[in-house]
Design a protein around this motif. Structure first.
Motif, PDB file in Angstrom:
ATOM      1  N   THR A  27      51.364  40.989  35.230  1.00 41.06           N
ATOM      2  CA  THR A  27      51.090  40.495  33.995  1.00 41.06           C
ATOM      3  C   THR A  27      52.108  39.322  33.800  1.00 41.06           C
ATOM      4  O   THR A  27      53.232  38.885  34.643  1.00 41.06           O
ATOM      5  CB  THR A  27      51.411  41.509  32.782  1.00 41.06           C
ATOM      6  OG1 THR A  27      52.529  42.074  33.289  1.00 41.06           O
ATOM      7  CG2 THR A  27      50.228  42.343  33.059  1.00 41.06           C
ATOM      8  N   GLU A  50      45.470  44.686  40.560  1.00 39.11           N
ATOM      9  CA  GLU A  50      45.401  46.209  41.082  1.00 39.11           C
ATOM     10  C   GLU A  50      44.283  46.959  40.313  1.00 39.11           C
ATOM     11  O   GLU A  50      44.013  48.060  40.918  1.00 39.11           O
ATOM     12  CB  GLU A  50      46.668  46.723  40.842  1.00 39.11           C
ATOM     13  CG  GLU A  50      47.149  47.076  39.207  1.00 39.11           C
ATOM     14  CD  GLU A  50      48.352  47.356  39.084  1.00 39.11           C
ATOM     15  OE1 GLU A  50      48.521  48.565  39.171  1.00 39.11           O
ATOM     16  OE2 GLU A  50      49.222  46.586  38.778  1.00 39.11           O
ATOM     17  N   THR A  51      43.775  46.210  39.287  1.00 37.83           N
ATOM     18  CA  THR A  51      42.757  47.059  38.615  1.00 37.83           C
ATOM     19  C   THR A  51      41.464  46.804  39.160  1.00 37.83           C
ATOM     20  O   THR A  51      40.534  47.503  38.728  1.00 37.83           O
ATOM     21  CB  THR A  51      42.576  46.339  37.166  1.00 37.83           C
ATOM     22  OG1 THR A  51      42.744  44.820  37.346  1.00 37.83           O
ATOM     23  CG2 THR A  51      43.630  46.725  36.062  1.00 37.83           C
ATOM     24  N   ILE A  61      44.291  32.635  29.986  1.00 40.41           N
ATOM     25  CA  ILE A  61      45.227  33.557  30.923  1.00 40.41           C
ATOM     26  C   ILE A  61      45.196  35.200  30.424  1.00 40.41           C
ATOM     27  O   ILE A  61      44.884  35.402  28.966  1.00 40.41           O
ATOM     28  CB  ILE A  61      46.474  33.119  30.436  1.00 40.41           C
ATOM     29  CG1 ILE A  61      47.678  33.522  31.490  1.00 40.41           C
ATOM     30  CG2 ILE A  61      47.084  33.231  29.078  1.00 40.41           C
ATOM     31  CD1 ILE A  61      48.455  32.511  31.913  1.00 40.41           C
ATOM     32  N   PRO A  62      45.069  36.042  31.163  1.00 43.23           N
ATOM     33  CA  PRO A  62      45.100  37.351  30.725  1.00 43.23           C
ATOM     34  C   PRO A  62      46.322  37.772  30.344  1.00 43.23           C
ATOM     35  O   PRO A  62      47.368  37.447  30.786  1.00 43.23           O
ATOM     36  CB  PRO A  62      44.568  38.171  31.874  1.00 43.23           C
ATOM     37  CG  PRO A  62      44.086  37.050  33.128  1.00 43.23           C
ATOM     38  CD  PRO A  62      45.044  35.946  32.573  1.00 43.23           C
ATOM     39  N   LEU A  63      46.002  38.694  29.354  1.00 48.29           N
ATOM     40  CA  LEU A  63      47.684  39.118  28.868  1.00 48.29           C
ATOM     41  C   LEU A  63      47.930  40.793  29.583  1.00 48.29           C
ATOM     42  O   LEU A  63      49.024  41.274  29.130  1.00 48.29           O
ATOM     43  CB  LEU A  63      47.353  39.539  27.253  1.00 48.29           C
ATOM     44  CG  LEU A  63      47.383  38.165  26.507  1.00 48.29           C
ATOM     45  CD1 LEU A  63      47.426  38.235  25.052  1.00 48.29           C
ATOM     46  CD2 LEU A  63      48.645  37.252  27.217  1.00 48.29           C
ATOM     47  N   ALA A  64      47.181  41.170  30.283  1.00 42.48           N
ATOM     48  CA  ALA A  64      47.400  42.472  31.085  1.00 42.48           C
ATOM     49  C   ALA A  64      46.427  42.283  32.215  1.00 42.48           C
ATOM     50  O   ALA A  64      45.433  41.834  32.227  1.00 42.48           O
ATOM     51  CB  ALA A  64      47.076  43.493  30.271  1.00 42.48           C
ATOM     52  N   VAL A  65      46.799  43.159  33.296  1.00 42.31           N
ATOM     53  CA  VAL A  65      45.976  43.049  34.505  1.00 42.31           C
ATOM     54  C   VAL A  65      44.541  43.766  34.226  1.00 42.31           C
ATOM     55  O   VAL A  65      43.715  43.950  35.028  1.00 42.31           O
ATOM     56  CB  VAL A  65      46.541  43.662  35.681  1.00 42.31           C
ATOM     57  CG1 VAL A  65      47.625  42.845  36.200  1.00 42.31           C
ATOM     58  CG2 VAL A  65      46.954  44.940  35.563  1.00 42.31           C
ATOM     59  N   ALA A  66      44.454  44.404  32.937  1.00 44.22           N
ATOM     60  CA  ALA A  66      43.139  45.069  32.756  1.00 44.22           C
ATOM     61  C   ALA A  66      42.274  44.322  31.604  1.00 44.22           C
ATOM     62  O   ALA A  66      41.322  44.619  31.150  1.00 44.22           O
ATOM     63  CB  ALA A  66      43.279  46.540  32.118  1.00 44.22           C
ATOM     64  N   ASP A  67      43.025  43.219  31.174  1.00 46.42           N
ATOM     65  CA  ASP A  67      42.375  42.339  30.269  1.00 46.42           C
ATOM     66  C   ASP A  67      40.955  42.026  30.791  1.00 46.42           C
ATOM     67  O   ASP A  67      40.768  41.544  32.047  1.00 46.42           O
ATOM     68  CB  ASP A  67      43.265  40.918  30.139  1.00 46.42           C
ATOM     69  CG  ASP A  67      42.852  40.041  28.997  1.00 46.42           C
ATOM     70  OD1 ASP A  67      41.411  39.864  28.707  1.00 46.42           O
ATOM     71  OD2 ASP A  67      43.611  39.773  28.382  1.00 46.42           O
ATOM     72  N   ARG A  69      39.383  39.401  30.696  1.00 47.42           N
ATOM     73  CA  ARG A  69      39.347  38.054  31.116  1.00 47.42           C
ATOM     74  C   ARG A  69      39.368  38.080  32.838  1.00 47.42           C
ATOM     75  O   ARG A  69      39.181  37.130  33.499  1.00 47.42           O
ATOM     76  CB  ARG A  69      40.680  37.171  30.921  1.00 47.42           C
ATOM     77  CG  ARG A  69      40.403  36.714  29.253  1.00 47.42           C
ATOM     78  CD  ARG A  69      41.545  36.518  28.356  1.00 47.42           C
ATOM     79  NE  ARG A  69      40.863  36.032  27.139  1.00 47.42           N
ATOM     80  CZ  ARG A  69      40.606  37.234  25.987  1.00 47.42           C
ATOM     81  NH1 ARG A  69      40.848  38.348  26.456  1.00 47.42           N
ATOM     82  NH2 ARG A  69      40.356  36.645  24.973  1.00 47.42           N
ATOM     83  N   SER A 127      58.611  50.696  31.758  1.00 44.05           N
ATOM     84  CA  SER A 127      57.169  50.866  32.150  1.00 44.05           C
ATOM     85  C   SER A 127      57.097  51.914  33.246  1.00 44.05           C
ATOM     86  O   SER A 127      56.440  52.898  33.270  1.00 44.05           O
ATOM     87  CB  SER A 127      56.300  49.818  32.069  1.00 44.05           C
ATOM     88  OG  SER A 127      56.755  49.059  33.512  1.00 44.05           O
ATOM     89  N   GLY A 130      53.916  51.319  37.887  1.00 41.14           N
ATOM     90  CA  GLY A 130      52.567  50.940  37.856  1.00 41.14           C
ATOM     91  C   GLY A 130      52.102  50.855  39.333  1.00 41.14           C
ATOM     92  O   GLY A 130      52.301  51.799  40.133  1.00 41.14           O
ATOM     93  N   GLY A 131      51.443  49.598  39.572  1.00 40.51           N
ATOM     94  CA  GLY A 131      51.119  49.501  41.041  1.00 40.51           C
ATOM     95  C   GLY A 131      52.512  48.780  42.011  1.00 40.51           C
ATOM     96  O   GLY A 131      52.183  48.527  42.982  1.00 40.51           O
ATOM     97  N   LEU A 251      50.461  31.007  25.765  1.00 40.29           N
ATOM     98  CA  LEU A 251      50.929  32.420  25.378  1.00 40.29           C
ATOM     99  C   LEU A 251      52.017  32.875  26.600  1.00 40.29           C
ATOM    100  O   LEU A 251      52.586  33.856  26.067  1.00 40.29           O
ATOM    101  CB  LEU A 251      49.567  33.227  25.923  1.00 40.29           C
ATOM    102  CG  LEU A 251      48.468  32.889  24.716  1.00 40.29           C
ATOM    103  CD1 LEU A 251      47.056  33.380  25.374  1.00 40.29           C
ATOM    104  CD2 LEU A 251      48.922  33.262  23.184  1.00 40.29           C
TER     105      LEU A 251
END
Lengths: 253, 325
Positions: A27, A50-51, A61-67, A69, A127, A130-131, A251
């Motif tokens: 991210t 990784e998602t 722009i995605p705000l998380a790897v699961a966005d 987008r 956190s 994660g990956g 962002l």
């Protein structure tokens, strides 16, 4: 042209990405770097999450790897199992460059993104892997983003989440890991690389207007700084790409 | 032979399958397709002592922990992207010693669900060799011993029994299987019998679903079984794997549901503010969770304007141009 330090970081990392590489990104600023690389130096690089999203068309722009987008106009929308297998796979994994960040880093590029203090009862909980641990274990090379502040560059990590060169030299091999490890650490003041033999971190470059002391006083271990060279500021073209093509809403920067 | 209609309300599904002390996993990832309607219903029914298995289930996990539903968690990542780089109630619960926790990586957790789904006791990887994920265990030996459903070991490192060539991995990490009592997914489409179609990334939903004894699926749209069978290649789970189907529009809100709606930046920013303090977090729960009877009422509370703003557009599948500051 004025620029922020985050823009400088994104550009410095983007310049390191080679054309045709598979770029694993997390991210925040790592996404900005990966997006910038596609426009600057590596148009055929593939952004990979990784998602399970592969070669997303990132219009925003995605705000998380699961966005959502990251799911648009991909080559493939898979899941975690395929994404990590692609990196663990000996043929595809060595083609991947991973971009990671952490709360702490040690002289051998090992990362802590789990806790400050005791693991069981930490002063500060983060956190967790994660990956990151998976990527750091598997892929050919990694680029690491860090903030250059006191307490981040430490002799010994409070928790080793993601492997760099472990205890140096052939530490990865002795632990059973593949070759790989961090190639570059990019901060808001400087760039670090790792000695070919000892695998110990050294200062490779510093940004315009940054005094050497500002860097050294934040690093808690012995650091070779004799090879450091000035890093050129982002060009006008690079900044335009970041601002207009990658993150027009501002962002990340 | 026809299967029974599995449709029910969320209150019924949660009440029937999720019991105090239940081992639970939820689908989705950070801020996408979390089964939030189910999460809020669990909180409203005050089901506690849950044992959660999570890879990177951001928002849903954080709210379950914050509301006091969780006793122990096995987790790879507690974060909700830019809205909470570390999940706020998760962080507080760990720092104040309120929950038992154990760290793995995302691939570790994926393999554990996959092992559970496959019916094997473990799966191997080379991820994590040399790290504290291998060396440091969160659950105490006493806790593991007392919890008969947990394996005695967090994981094990063994020599690669098939090693022959120098570049074969010398060691592997064995990750124990997970079989949750219940997995809950939120998906775009399901039939009344339970056939499931997910659009966009599936994350580890399919592995989590197959590993579980019971599966609750909430969906944006309830469709005819025949509609899903016309293009079966797009389906992820067969009907016999599903125990309950809940028609729940906006069931992932305030997280996103690809192709249907985006995450709600305003809600998630407000959550971050309120979750930072115990008193304001209680106010948050009182207003948004306990203060409504069901998810439809939460949607009415945030209002049609907000839901319109986050509506996904075609072909992108998200709310293009949404103000996400």
């Amino acid at each position: 042209m004025d620029y922020t330090l985050r823009e400088m970081m994104a550009v410095v990392a983007a310049r390191e990405i080679r054309d045709g590489e598979i770029v694993f990104c997390g991210t925040g600023i790592s996404m900005l770097a990966a997006m910038a690389a596609k426009h600057i130096s590596a148009p055929r690089s593939v952004i990979f999450f990784e998602t399970g999203a592969i070669d997303s068309r990132l219009e925003e722009i995605p705000l998380a790897v699961a966005d959502s987008r990251v799911m648009y106009h991909t080559a493939l929308n898979g899941g975690l199992a395929d994404a990590f297998a692609t990196m663990q796979n000996r043929f595809t994994g060595s083609r991947v460059v991973g971009i990671l960040g952490a709360a702490q880093i040690d002289p051998y590029g090992n990362l802590n993104s789990t806790v400050i203090g005791d693991y069981d009862r930490p002063q500060r909980r983060f956190s967790g892997s994660g990956g990151a641990c998976d990527v750091a274990s598997f892929v050919g090379r990694t680029i690491i983003f860090m903030r250059q502040v006191k307490g981040r560059f430490v002799e010994k990590l409070d928790y080793l989440t993601s492997p760099g060169y472990l205890d140096g030299r052939d530490g990865r091999r002795r632990a059973g890991l593949r070759p790989g490890g961090p190639e570059l650490v990019v901060t808001d003041k400087a760039v670090f690389r790792f000695d070919e033999k000892t695998k110990r971190m050294y200062l490779a470059g510093y940004y315009p207007g940054i005094a050497m002391d500002e860097i050294l006083e934040t690093v808690d271990f012995d650091l070779d700084y004799n090879q450091a060279v000035p890093i050129p500021a982002p060009t006008g073209k690079e900044l335009l790409i970041l601002r207009e093509k990658c993150d027009p809403q501002g962002l990340i920067r | 032979m026809s299967d029974p209609d599995k449709c029910m309300t969320m209150a019924e599904a949660v009440g029937r399958f999720i019991k105090p002390g239940c081992h639970l996993s939820i689908g989705g990832f950070t801020l996408n397709r979390n089964p939030m309607a189910a999460v809020y219903e669990i909180i409203r029914q005050r089901i506690d002592n849950l044992h959660l298995y999570a890879h990177s289930n951001g928002q849903g996990v954080d709210e379950l922990i914050g509301a006091g539903c969780v006793r122990a968690i096995e987790i790879a990542y507690g974060g909700t992207g830019r809205f909470a780089p570390t999940c706020i109630r998760f962080r507080r619960a760990v720092e104040s010693g309120q929950i038992h926790f154990e760290d793995y990586s995302n691939y570790h957790m994926t393999l554990r669900f996959m092992a559970g789904a496959m019916g094997v006791p473990f799966l191997p990887t080379v991820s994590g060799l040399g790290t504290d994920i291998i060396r440091k265990w969160g659950f105490s030996p006493e806790f593991r011993e007392a919890e008969s459903r947990l394996p005695r070991e967090k994981l094990l490192v063994i020599d690669n029994p098939f090693r022959r060539q120098d570049d074969d991995p010398p060691k592997v990490v064995l990750l124990p299987a997970i079989n949750p009592d219940v997995t809950i997914l939120h998906v775009q489409k399901a039939s009344h019998r339970g056939t499931v179609r997910i659009s966009g990334l599936t994350f580890a939903d399919v592995e989590q679903a197959r590993a579980a004894r019971h599966l609750i699926v909430s969906c944006e749209e309830l469709v005819e079984e025949d509609d899903l069978r016309r293009e079966p290649d797009g389906n992820q789970l067969p009907f016999f794997q599903v125990d309950a189907v809940v028609l729940q529009p906006y069931g992932a809100y305030p997280t996103a549901c690809y192709g249907c709606y985006d995450y709600d930046p305003e809600y998630l920013n407000r959550y971050r503010q309120l979750a930072g303090d115990d008193d304001t977090f209680q106010d948050y729960l009182d207003e948004y969770v306990y203060g409504v009877e069901n998810h439809e009422q939460l949607c009415r509370l945030v209002g049609p304007d907000r839901l319109r703003q986050i509506k996904a557009v075609k072909p992108q599948g998200y709310a293009a141009g949404l103000d996400r500051r």
